[in-house]
Design a protein around this motif. Structure first.
Motif, short mmCIF file in Angstrom:
data_model
loop_
_atom_site.label_atom_id
_atom_site.label_comp_id
_atom_site.label_asym_id
_atom_site.label_seq_id
_atom_site.Cartn_x
_atom_site.Cartn_y
_atom_site.Cartn_z
N VAL B 264 0.84 -1.21 0.00
CA VAL B 264 0.00 0.00 0.00
C VAL B 264 0.87 1.26 0.00
O VAL B 264 0.65 2.18 -0.79
N THR B 267 2.56 1.88 -3.30
CA THR B 267 1.61 2.38 -4.29
C THR B 267 1.31 3.86 -4.05
O THR B 267 1.27 4.65 -4.99
N LYS B 270 4.16 5.72 -5.41
CA LYS B 270 4.20 5.64 -6.87
C LYS B 270 3.23 6.63 -7.50
O LYS B 270 3.50 7.22 -8.54
N LEU B 271 2.07 6.81 -6.85
CA LEU B 271 1.04 7.68 -7.41
C LEU B 271 1.14 9.12 -6.88
O LEU B 271 0.31 9.95 -7.20
N GLY B 272 2.15 9.38 -6.04
CA GLY B 272 2.28 10.73 -5.48
C GLY B 272 1.19 11.05 -4.47
O GLY B 272 0.91 12.21 -4.19
N LEU B 273 0.58 10.03 -3.88
CA LEU B 273 -0.50 10.27 -2.92
C LEU B 273 0.01 10.33 -1.49
O LEU B 273 -0.75 10.47 -0.54
N SER B 275 2.18 12.66 -0.61
CA SER B 275 2.63 14.03 -0.39
C SER B 275 1.77 14.79 0.61
O SER B 275 0.54 14.71 0.60
N PRO B 288 -2.64 15.36 -0.71
CA PRO B 288 -3.02 13.97 -0.94
C PRO B 288 -2.98 13.13 0.35
O PRO B 288 -3.88 12.32 0.59
#
Lengths: 405, 405
Positions: B264, B267, B270-273, B275, B288
Motif C-alpha cells: 500500500v 503504491t 508511486k502515485l504521489g498520494l 505528499s 493527498p
C-alpha cells in the motif's frame, strides 16, 4: 456531413489529423469546455474545414443550440462517459445523428453487486431506442476501438468465419512503456478506474451476470511481439452490445492490465481512493478519483516518452463454416513510434480515434445506415475492415491452435 | 507536578486513564484544538485532577500563555510531529520542562536523499540544547514506546548485559487484525507515511547514512505468539538518539509492516498520494496525504474491532559481560483485549501512552533529572523498567541463539 466533435482531449485531438486526410465531410466543429484546447486541436492542421468553439458538454441546451447554429448532422462525442447522457439527448432533440465511444454509465446492483447487474452500461441509451427510430436518426454507440472495432470483428467472425460461436472474448494488451515515470497510465485513469473497479459483466447462456473485480485472470499471448500479458475481466460495453446482435454462448472482456496496474487499482479500492464522490478534507471538498487523476501525467502528453505497441482484438471460439472447431484472434496493432511519426498522437489515443472516423465515413457515404440506437455489430463488417486498410492501419487475424473437438 | 497535555487524539486520550491511577502529579490540563475531544478525554475519568481546554498547538504564543495561566511545570506533547517545534519552543519560553514522543521532522538531502541525511529527525531540537541547559530545564525527547521504551532497553543492555555492542536494532511487529475493514491501519496513517516513505536512516561505523525506503527486508520472529513478520528499515528517532549516548557499531529501526502494508505504501508513493503538500484539484486545494487519512477509519476508534497483540522491542547483538557473543531481544507486548478491558484503549495507542507517563513519574519523583535536550537513553534504565512492572505491564527478555563466534 457537418460534424460537432465534442471534446478536444486526447482522443478528440487525435481525430482532427486523421479526419483531415479524408474528404467525406464538409466541416468539423471542435468543441471543448476550454477554448484553448479546441483551438490547439484545430491549429494542428492547416485546413479550413475545421473550426473551434467553447462548449459545456454537461449543458444539454447549450449543446443543442451549438448543433443548430453550426448546422451539424452528427454529434461525435469524445468526452468521458459522465457526459454521455446530456450529449445523447441533445443530439436527439436537435435532430442530429450521434456517435460515441463509451456508453452511459452503469450502477451496481444495490444488494448483489458481484452477482447480477444493476443498471447496465448503455441501458439509459437503449431506453431511448424508440425515440431515435421515430426520429429516423442513427445513434451509433460504442464506436471507438473497444468497444467499436472489437464489435466489428465479432460481426465479421459471425458472418464469415463461424457457423456457431461458443465464446467471444475481447482481449486488449500492450507492451507500452513510458520513460521517466514511476507510473504513468497510457489511458485516462478516471475511465480505467471506472471500468476496472465496477463489477465486471459477463454474458453467459442467455443472460448477463457480474463478478468480483479482476475475476478469471488469464495470461493471453498477444501478437506483434507484445507477448503474454495478465488479463482480467472488466466492465466493458462489448459484453453488453455483442449479444444483442450476435448469438454466442459466452461474451467476455478481459483487459491486459498487467500485474503492477492491477495492484495499483486494488490498492486504490482498498483505500477508498477510487471513489468519484466528493469527500470533505479539512475545508475542501474533493473526489478521491479526481485527486488521483490530478497527480498523474496527462496520458495524451506522453506520446514522445512512450515506446511499444498496443493491441486490441477479439478472440472467437466455435465451429467454423465447415463445422470443425475453430479459434481465431482478430486484431489491430498500433506502434507508438508510427502513430507519433505519422499523426503526432500516442498509440492508445490514436487507436481509439481512428475507428469512429472510419465509421463516420461509412455513414456519410451511405454504406452504413439505420435508425435507432445501434452498436457497431449491427452493420456489415466488411466495408469497415476494408476502409481501415485505406486509412493505413490494417487489421490482422491469427488462427489459433485447434480447440479440442 | 502540573502538566499541560497537548493533544487529545488517540495517545493523548489514552494517557488520561493511565495517569489517573497514579499519584505523582497535582493536575493535568488536557488541551486540544477541538474542545469536545479534550472534554471527552477528561470525562472518561472521574478525577478532579484533570481539566480540559481548547488550544491551537501551532500557535506558540497561545501555548506559552496556557502554560503560564495553568502554572504547568511540564508540557507533554501528544500531537503529531508537525507541531513539535512550536510546542518545544513554547515550553522553553515559558520555563517549563518538555516531553514528546516524536521529534522535529527531517528534510531529505537535496541531491542524495537515499545516500545521506539532510536535516535529521530532532536536529532542530538538539540545536537548542544549549538554551535548555542554560534555562536548567529538561526536554525529554522521543519518550513514547518507539522511540522511548526502545531506547531505555538499549541503555539497559549497554549497562547490564553487554561489554561491547555490535548492533542495536529496534524491531516492531504485531498480529493485530481489525474486523470489518478491508484495510485499517492501527496507528496514524499520516505518521506512518512520514516515517516509512522518508529515506530510512541507519547508524554505521560512526556516521548516519540513508537508504531507499523499505530497504534490508528481514523476517523477524516476534514473541508472544505473534510469530514471523516482514520488517523493513524506516526513518525513526531511535537511530538518531541511541548513538548519542550508547556506543554501537550499527543502529537500525525496522518496522514489521507486513507485505500488504508495504504494498500500500509503495503504491501511495508511486502515485504521489503520500505528499503532504497541497495540490489543486478542480477548484479545491488538498494535500493527498490528508485525503488518504480522511478516507481511513480513525485508528483510535478501532479498539473494539481489533484483536491480537503488538510488540515493541530492541534486539541487541554483541559480546556479553563475560566476553562471549550474545544476542537478546528486550520487548514489551500489549494484548488488545487486555488494554481495552483495563483501560478502554486499543493496544498500539495504549502502548505509546504508558511510557511517557512512567517517565513523568520518574521526573516528578526526582529519580530522572537533568537539563538540556535528552533522549531516554540518557537516564538509568532500571528504575524505569521496575516502575513499568508497577503499571501492570511488564517487559520481558528473550535470549536469542548464540551468534557465530
Amino acid at each position: 456531413m457537418r460534424i460537432l466533435l465534442v471534446g478536444a482531449g486526447g482522443v478528440g485531438s487525435a481525430v482532427v489529423p486523421i479526419a483531415a486526410r479524408r474528404d467525406f465531410f464538409e466541416h468539423i466543429v471542435v468543441a471543448d469546455s476550454q477554448q484553448s484546447r479546441a483551438a490547439r486541436a484545430v491549429a494542428g492542421v492547416d485546413d479550413p474545414r475545421f473550426s473551434a468553439i467553447t462548449l459545456d458538454a454537461s449543458d444539454r441546451a447549450q449543446v443543442e443550440a451549438a448543433l443548430r447554429e453550426h448546422r451539424c448532422d452528427v454529434l461525435f462525442n469524445a468526452v468521458d462517459p459522465r457526459f454521455t447522457m446530456p450529449l445523447f439527448e441533445a443530439a436527439l432533440a436537435a435532430g442530429a445523428h450521434y456517435l460515441d465511444m463509451a456508453m452511459s454509465l452503469s450502477r451496481p446492483h444495490p444488494s448483489e453487486p458481484y452477482r447480477m447487474p444493476g443498471v447496465k452500461l448503455g441501458d439509459r441509451q437503449f431506453a431511448l431506442d424508440g425515440a431515435w427510430r421515430e426520429a429516423d436518426r442513427l445513434a451509433l454507440v460504442g464506436m471507438g476501438v473497444e468497444p467499436g472495432l472489437a464489435d466489428v470483428f465479432a460481426r465479421y467472425a459471425a458472418d464469415h468465419l463461424f457457423s456457431s460461436i461458443e465464446e467471444i472474448g475481447v482481449r486488449d494488451g500492450s507492451n507500452l512503456v513510458v520513460d521517466g515515470y514511476d507510473f504513468a497510465p497510457t489511458f485516462s485513469i478516471w475511465t480505467t478506474i471506472e471500468e476496472c473497479l465496477n463489477p465486471p459483466v459477463v454474458w453467459e447462456d442467455g443472460r448477463w451476470h457480474t463478478t468480483e473485480p479482476f475475476s478469471e485472470p488469464e495470461v493471453f499471448d498477444f501478437p506483434a511481439g507484445i507477448g503474454p500479458v495478465e488479463c482480467v475481466n472488466v466492465e466493458h460495453e462489448e459484453v453488453l452490445l455483442v449479444p444483442r446482435w450476435i448469438p454466442a454462448r459466452r461474451v467476455t472482456f478481459k483487459y491486459g492490465l498487467g500485474e503492477e496496474f492491477i495492484g495499483v487499482l486494488k490498492t486504490l479500492r482498498k483505500l477508498g481512493l477510487d471513489s468519484a464522490e466528493k469527500v470533505r478534507v479539512g475545508g475542501a471538498e474533493v473526489a478521491p478519483r479526481d485527486l488521483v487523476a490530478a497527480r498523474l501525467p496527462d496520458p495524451a502528453t506522453l506520446g514522445e516518452r512512450m515506446h511499444g505497441k498496443t493491441c486490441a482484438g477479439t478472440w472467437v471460439k466455435g465451429l467454423g463454416k465447415d463445422g470443425v472447431p475453430r479459434e481465431v484472434y482478430l486484431y489491430h496493432v498500433v506502434d507508438n513510434d508510427w502513430s507519433m511519426r505519422e499523426y503526432g498522437s500516442q498509440a492508445v489515443v490514436w487507436q481509439t480515434a481512428v475507428h469512429p472516423v472510419v465509421a463516420l465515413e461509412l455513414v456519410a457515404r451511405g454504406v452504413w445506415k439505420g435508425a435507432g440506437v445501434l452498436g457497431p455489430e449491427a452493420f456489415d463488417a466488411v466495408p469497415f475492415l476494408d476502409l481501415l486498410h485505406e486509412y493505413g492501419s490494417p487489421w490482422e487475424m491469427r488462427e489459433e491452435r485447434q480447440a479440442a473437438a
